[in-house]
Design an enzyme around this catalytic site. Structure first.
Site, short mmCIF file in Angstrom:
data_model
loop_
_atom_site.label_atom_id
_atom_site.label_comp_id
_atom_site.label_asym_id
_atom_site.label_seq_id
_atom_site.Cartn_x
_atom_site.Cartn_y
_atom_site.Cartn_z
N ASP A 34 32.67 33.33 39.92
CA ASP A 34 31.81 34.04 41.07
C ASP A 34 30.30 34.37 40.35
O ASP A 34 29.57 34.85 41.12
CB ASP A 34 32.48 35.42 41.39
N SER A 35 30.13 33.94 39.06
CA SER A 35 28.76 33.96 38.70
C SER A 35 27.85 32.85 39.56
O SER A 35 26.66 33.09 39.61
CB SER A 35 28.69 33.37 37.34
N ASP A 73 37.69 31.68 40.62
CA ASP A 73 37.47 33.03 40.56
C ASP A 73 37.63 33.57 41.77
O ASP A 73 37.46 33.25 42.73
CB ASP A 73 36.04 33.45 40.20
N LYS A 102 41.71 32.96 38.76
CA LYS A 102 41.37 33.98 37.76
C LYS A 102 40.72 35.31 38.38
O LYS A 102 40.37 35.34 39.39
CB LYS A 102 39.73 33.44 36.85
N GLU A 104 39.81 39.62 37.21
CA GLU A 104 39.34 40.47 36.15
C GLU A 104 40.40 41.77 36.35
O GLU A 104 40.49 42.36 37.32
CB GLU A 104 37.92 40.72 36.22
N GLU A 171 35.49 37.93 27.27
CA GLU A 171 34.12 37.91 27.37
C GLU A 171 33.54 39.14 26.63
O GLU A 171 33.75 40.28 26.80
CB GLU A 171 33.73 38.01 28.75
O1 KIV Z 1 32.14 33.95 36.79
C1 KIV Z 1 32.04 33.57 35.75
O2 KIV Z 1 31.25 32.56 35.69
C2 KIV Z 1 33.10 33.84 34.59
C3 KIV Z 1 32.73 33.44 33.29
C4 KIV Z 1 31.23 34.36 32.59
C5 KIV Z 1 34.01 33.42 32.51
O3 KIV Z 1 33.58 34.51 34.89
#
Ligand code: KIV
Length: 253
Positions: A34-35, A73, A102, A104, A171
């Site tokens: 989600d970056s 994500d 993924k 968090e 992280e």
């Molecule tokens: O969203 C992302 O790019 C991430 C990485 C920083 C692990 O979760």
């Protein structure tokens, strides 16, 4: 790979063309992070990213990647309410081509991890700095730096492993703590700013290519420097992760 002691080289990826380049360069896993809200959308955080956007980019990456594991994500607000909400939204990402999702969060997520895994959805955990919680931290800050913080992180990693995660992203945590968690846990750890003794490494693609504006984080290395093209830069990253030369001491918290 983890059982054989082979390092996992992971990068974020958001589209089919880059997915094909990263595949050719030997990247093991592509994280549709989600970056993308920050590096593609230009937002100051990952919070505005929607599940529709995640599904779209997951479909693009899955179309371009043949060998790497595609991990997606789950966006902010798409899994925190209940295991049922998480399942509904994870199923959309799996249908779009993800092989793992993924999430968090720590011990509070264990029932959700169990719920998803029992229904056939592999889950990657994410501890340490959790960017979706940036406003709770008051900034993008290293985690697990105090004794209490380190103990909490160790315990949360155990709880998530018992709940069935297949992988754990760590992280911005001290390298010694990441090494301890890695040696204790059955699922592999993948570090970003977590030192060299994780089961693998991940970086944001646009950071390691040096194209994200602003000052790079301490744990980032620009692999374009001295490389002829993007594929060579990515191959350099894969080699450095595999032979343990990245991250070096200068990239540790
Ligand atoms: O969203 C992302 O790019 C991430 C990485 C920083 C692990 O979760």
């Amino acid at each position: 790979m983890a059982r054989e002691g082979r390092k996992i080289a992971m990068l974020t990826c958001y589209d089919a063309s880059f997915a094909a380049v990263l595949d050719r360069a030997g990247v093991d896993a592509l994280l549709v992070g989600d970056s993308l809200g920050m590096v593609i959308g230009g937002h100051p955080s990952t919070l505005p990213v929607t599940l529709d956007e995640m599904a779209y980019h997951t479909r693009c990456v899955a179309a371009g990647a043949r060998s790497p594991l595609v991990i997606a994500d789950m966006s902010f607000g798409s899994y925190q309410a209940s295991p049922e909400q998480a399942y509904r939204n994870a199923a959309r990402l799996m249908a779009a081509g993800a092989k793992m999702v993924k999430l968090e969060g720590g011990a509070w997520l264990a029932p959700t991890v169990e719920f998803l895994v029992a229904r056939g959805i592999p889950v990657c955990g994410h501890l340490g700095l959790q960017p979706q919680s940036v406003h709770r931290y008051g900034g993008y800050k290293a985690q697990g730096t105090s004794e209490a913080g380190a103990n909490t992180l160790r315990e949360e990693a155990r709880v998530l492993a018992a709940a069935g995660i297949g992988m754990l992203v760590l992280e911005m945590v001290p390298a010694t703590l990441a090494a301890e968690v890695t040696s204790e846990l059955a699922p592999p750890t993948v570090g970003i700013g977590a030192g060299p003794r994780c089961g693998g490494q991940v970086l944001v693609l646009y950071d390691m290519l040096g194209i994200y504006p602003g000052k790079p984080a301490r744990f980032v290395r620009n692999f374009m420097t001295g490389s002829g093209d993007i594929e060579a830069a990515v191959a350099g990253y894969v080699k450095a992760v595999k032979d343990g030369t990245f991250p070096g001491p200068e990239h540790c918290i």
